[in-house]
Design a protein around this motif. Structure first.
Motif, PDB file in Angstrom:
ATOM      1  N   HIS A  82     -14.228 -52.674  15.821  1.00  0.00           N
ATOM      2  CA  HIS A  82     -12.893 -53.270  15.903  1.00  0.00           C
ATOM      3  C   HIS A  82     -11.957 -52.708  14.838  1.00  0.00           C
ATOM      4  CE1 HIS A  82     -13.843 -56.033  19.111  1.00  0.00           C
ATOM      5  NE2 HIS A  82     -14.967 -56.344  18.492  1.00  0.00           N
ATOM      6  N   GLY A  83     -12.515 -52.116  13.790  1.00  0.00           N
ATOM      7  CA  GLY A  83     -11.697 -51.481  12.765  1.00  0.00           C
ATOM      8  C   GLY A  83     -10.897 -50.302  13.298  1.00  0.00           C
ATOM      9  N   LEU A  84     -11.307 -49.733  14.432  1.00  0.00           N
ATOM     10  CA  LEU A  84     -10.569 -48.625  15.015  1.00  0.00           C
ATOM     11  C   LEU A  84      -9.156 -49.037  15.429  1.00  0.00           C
ATOM     12  CD1 LEU A  84     -13.336 -47.039  17.265  1.00  0.00           C
ATOM     13  CD2 LEU A  84     -12.439 -46.131  15.131  1.00  0.00           C
ATOM     14  N   TRP A  85      -8.963 -50.319  15.677  1.00  0.00           N
ATOM     15  CA  TRP A  85      -7.665 -50.814  16.133  1.00  0.00           C
ATOM     16  C   TRP A  85      -6.933 -51.585  15.042  1.00  0.00           C
ATOM     17  CZ3 TRP A  85     -11.938 -50.677  19.311  1.00  0.00           C
ATOM     18  CH2 TRP A  85     -11.823 -49.844  20.410  1.00  0.00           C
ATOM     19  N   SER A  86      -7.277 -51.349  13.783  1.00  0.00           N
ATOM     20  CA  SER A  86      -6.637 -52.085  12.694  1.00  0.00           C
ATOM     21  C   SER A  86      -5.190 -51.655  12.497  1.00  0.00           C
ATOM     22  CB  SER A  86      -7.423 -51.893  11.392  1.00  0.00           C
ATOM     23  OG  SER A  86      -7.408 -50.525  11.018  1.00  0.00           O
ATOM     24  N   ASP A  87      -4.798 -50.503  13.004  1.00  0.00           N
ATOM     25  CA  ASP A  87      -3.431 -50.013  12.828  1.00  0.00           C
ATOM     26  C   ASP A  87      -2.644 -50.022  14.136  1.00  0.00           C
ATOM     27  OD1 ASP A  87      -4.855 -48.018  14.062  1.00  0.00           O
ATOM     28  OD2 ASP A  87      -3.820 -46.404  13.017  1.00  0.00           O
ATOM     29  N   VAL A  88      -2.957 -50.960  15.025  1.00  0.00           N
ATOM     30  CA  VAL A  88      -2.305 -50.956  16.340  1.00  0.00           C
ATOM     31  C   VAL A  88      -0.803 -51.131  16.247  1.00  0.00           C
ATOM     32  CG1 VAL A  88      -4.311 -51.677  17.673  1.00  0.00           C
ATOM     33  CG2 VAL A  88      -2.796 -53.403  16.705  1.00  0.00           C
TER      34      VAL A  88
END
Length: 101
Positions: A82-88
């Motif tokens: 879920h860290g992959l989407w921390s900069d959405v």
């Protein structure tokens, strides 16, 4: 040298470079950890590998007898980090605390 041989040589050279890039990214990940930036570089390298496989499959030499098949890519069954989407918010998806009007 025929055009197919030259194309084959270029695709093989690109594959070797991608293999070296993958090894280098793994070393960077071991040194720097698996932060967002390193995960992005790893993901970009994987996309390049997939794109090169598609290019190899679509090349005129792919239909030639004895042509190599593109490398099969395994997709893991584990959930995405879920860290992959921390900069959405930077990706144009919007902030998580805001709602559409």
């Amino acid at each position: 040298m025929s055009p197919h041989t030259s194309l084959h040589d270029d695709l093989t050279a690109a594959q070797r470079c991608l293999d070296e890039l993958t090894r280098t990214v793994a070393r960077l990940e071991n040194t720097l950890g698996s932060g967002l930036e390193v995960r992005r570089v790893r993901s970009d390298a994987e996309h390049l590998r997939e794109s090169l496989a598609l290019l190899r499959a679509a090349s005129p030499a792919a239909g030639a007898p004895g042509a190599a098949h593109p490398e099969m890519v395994t997709i893991p069954d584990k959930p995405y980090d879920h860290g992959l989407w921390s900069d959405v918010d930077d990706e144009g998806v919007g902030a998580k605390d805001r709602h559409a009007p």
